[in-house]
Design a protein around this motif. Sequence first.
Motif, mmCIF file in Angstrom:
data_model
loop_
_atom_site.group_PDB
_atom_site.id
_atom_site.type_symbol
_atom_site.label_atom_id
_atom_site.label_comp_id
_atom_site.label_asym_id
_atom_site.label_seq_id
_atom_site.Cartn_x
_atom_site.Cartn_y
_atom_site.Cartn_z
ATOM 1 N N ARG A 280 3.152 0.637 10.907
ATOM 2 C CA ARG A 280 2.171 1.686 10.674
ATOM 3 C C ARG A 280 1.965 2.544 11.929
ATOM 4 O O ARG A 280 2.122 2.079 13.052
ATOM 5 C CB ARG A 280 0.823 1.086 10.254
ATOM 6 N N ASP B 244 5.752 -3.059 6.819
ATOM 7 C CA ASP B 244 4.371 -3.163 7.322
ATOM 8 C C ASP B 244 4.139 -2.350 8.595
ATOM 9 O O ASP B 244 3.025 -2.350 9.126
ATOM 10 C CB ASP B 244 4.010 -4.632 7.591
ATOM 11 N N SER C 170 -10.684 4.292 13.127
ATOM 12 C CA SER C 170 -9.242 4.043 13.126
ATOM 13 C C SER C 170 -8.700 3.960 11.708
ATOM 14 O O SER C 170 -9.361 3.444 10.806
ATOM 15 C CB SER C 170 -8.908 2.747 13.874
ATOM 16 N N ALA C 171 -7.503 4.499 11.529
ATOM 17 C CA ALA C 171 -6.770 4.377 10.267
ATOM 18 C C ALA C 171 -5.694 3.325 10.474
ATOM 19 O O ALA C 171 -4.762 3.538 11.255
ATOM 20 C CB ALA C 171 -6.158 5.714 9.870
ATOM 21 N N ARG C 172 -5.832 2.189 9.794
ATOM 22 C CA ARG C 172 -4.924 1.062 10.032
ATOM 23 C C ARG C 172 -3.786 0.975 9.004
ATOM 24 O O ARG C 172 -2.957 0.088 9.084
ATOM 25 C CB ARG C 172 -5.717 -0.249 9.995
ATOM 26 N N ASN C 173 -3.775 1.907 8.031
ATOM 27 C CA ASN C 173 -2.762 1.833 6.973
ATOM 28 C C ASN C 173 -2.071 3.184 6.819
ATOM 29 O O ASN C 173 -1.883 3.681 5.719
ATOM 30 C CB ASN C 173 -3.424 1.415 5.652
ATOM 31 N N GLU D 193 -2.991 6.652 -2.444
ATOM 32 C CA GLU D 193 -3.886 5.860 -3.293
ATOM 33 C C GLU D 193 -3.634 6.152 -4.765
ATOM 34 O O GLU D 193 -3.737 5.257 -5.611
ATOM 35 C CB GLU D 193 -5.345 6.158 -2.933
ATOM 36 N N ARG E 167 -13.438 1.218 10.492
ATOM 37 C CA ARG E 167 -12.012 0.949 10.270
ATOM 38 C C ARG E 167 -11.652 1.325 8.835
ATOM 39 O O ARG E 167 -12.290 0.873 7.884
ATOM 40 C CB ARG E 167 -11.717 -0.524 10.514
ATOM 41 N N SER E 168 -10.625 2.160 8.680
ATOM 42 C CA SER E 168 -10.151 2.541 7.356
ATOM 43 C C SER E 168 -8.826 1.841 7.062
ATOM 44 O O SER E 168 -7.876 1.971 7.834
ATOM 45 C CB SER E 168 -9.951 4.059 7.266
ATOM 46 N N ASP E 169 -8.803 1.116 5.951
ATOM 47 C CA ASP E 169 -7.566 0.475 5.497
ATOM 48 C C ASP E 169 -7.000 1.185 4.271
ATOM 49 O O ASP E 169 -6.119 0.655 3.586
ATOM 50 C CB ASP E 169 -7.831 -1.001 5.178
ATOM 51 N N ARG E 170 -7.511 2.375 3.998
ATOM 52 C CA ARG E 170 -7.038 3.127 2.830
ATOM 53 C C ARG E 170 -5.576 3.543 3.016
ATOM 54 O O ARG E 170 -5.175 3.954 4.115
ATOM 55 C CB ARG E 170 -7.896 4.374 2.629
#
Length: 550
Positions: A467, A465, A241-244, A525, A483-486
């Motif tokens: 997303r 916030d 999952s991409a959370r960001n 990033e 889990r990706s928070d990138r």
Amino acid sequence: MLISAALRLLRAVAMLLFGAGLIQHAIARFELPTRLLNFTVAPQTAILTTCVLAATALALVLPLVRRAPDRMTRVVAILGLVALVLVVPFTFLATNFGYVDFETVMMSMADNRASDIVDVAVKDFAGPLAETALTTLLLAGSGWWLMRRMPAFVPAMGALALFAIVTSQPSAALYRLIFPDPALKMVSGKDLVAPEIVAMPATKRNLVIIYLESLERSYRDIPASADAFGPLAALEDRGFSARNLAQIHGTHYSAAGLVASQCGIPLLPRGLTDPKTFASSKGLTQHGISRFLPGVTCLGDLLSAQGYESAYVNGSDTEIFAIGNFLKDHGIGTVRGLKTEPEFANVEGTNTWGVPDTVLFDVGLQELDRLAARDAPFALMLFTAATHGPGGYLDPGCEYTPPVKPRRADSLMPATIYCTGKLIEKFLSDLAERGLADNTVVVLMSDHLAMPNTMASELNRLGEDRRNYFVVLNGAGQIDGVRSDRPAIMPDIYPTIVESLGFKLKDGAGNLGRSLLSPGPTLSERLGHDIVNRALFGNPDLRRLVWTDM
């Protein structure tokens, strides 16, 4: 004496009506808070409200003077009408759709039939349109009446009209054209890196992508929808999952989210070129273009080159935003919009946005069986509609009562979220029963953040916030549970999907996108979300590259 007092009272009422309309448009145009007299939370709105109340008081006490319509009055009246024409359509869109920039509106006008726009307006926005028409008439009428009954109001009206014209969306677009944002230079054609496969998977996996209309992961963080989001939350926790995953301009409506996630670029403006003319070779030749977005290699192109059979199904019409042209021009073999197929003309539960999702998933299974019967890997894409705003559209048989009520008790959004999750669970079960689950990567994702709907107040509290939702199930490389928070944006989804199939891309690049399964930094990033958003907004260099033949 009594008549004089009554006329002053009428003038004060006219001023109050004019001021109310002014505040309404100012809140929508400048995204001001709605607390009218809270100087701590909403100082700008409070100051504007105070000025309106002061002007109302003056209208009540100043002597009555009737001003004949002279040249200055007429000039100011014309300026006022121009201001209404430039402002009102965009504040209506801001209130009801959430996006208001001139470029997107022009693209929407070009890419959709006038009859479709009218159909949506009448069926889903008749109330807001009537309200806008009434408030606009009251604003114009009270303004004209005040100029005739309160001479001091004429220069004030002129100043307000000029301010509205200068700060309108068309004027802002003109300003951006003359004075480009310096951030535009921070992303250029050098960042547009065509995807290059440098390593192949041992076995080519099948792919299923399910686009979830406006179904952002932010609903998981809201008490009124957290329980309804349960099935989708469980899938998010189970897969990669991409959370960001933030939203940028050019990915903020369905066609744009589709393009960004499959081509690694936002849907950049093309002026007023109408994609419907791309349906014929003559139309393409007239615009000097061989196909939709000819300058980029998209997911369908890449998979087609690898021998994949592909199909796309939505419950609506694939001519909207020329989605059908886009998909066919980029390697998708079968493209279906069920609402336009005679077989589904009278399906129970059909709404403005298409047939019920239950029908969509049934057809999706039929397409799945057809593709699986062929001796080739396949890609199937489905696009749901139940969670579309403003209120959501319940499929027949969908029953759910949220344990925590939304602020608007009539909101169907929690129920549509829950039932969408249950439909996906059933689809995954059907996939497993067919023996296809082990060799199929399933991608679940929102197409964009929700536009203003019946849970807008809860969503807006999350502010920056909010997303998007993105989950990969059974991805290559044992990524389930990761889990990706990138920091990421929708263009990063394209190379991420490719690498989740087991392909390895050079530098993890897919046009502007960078895979979240590779170590290379994403644009967000490198530069930060705000700079990326500004750098891509109508970027002339990128626009030229993606709309020019390779």
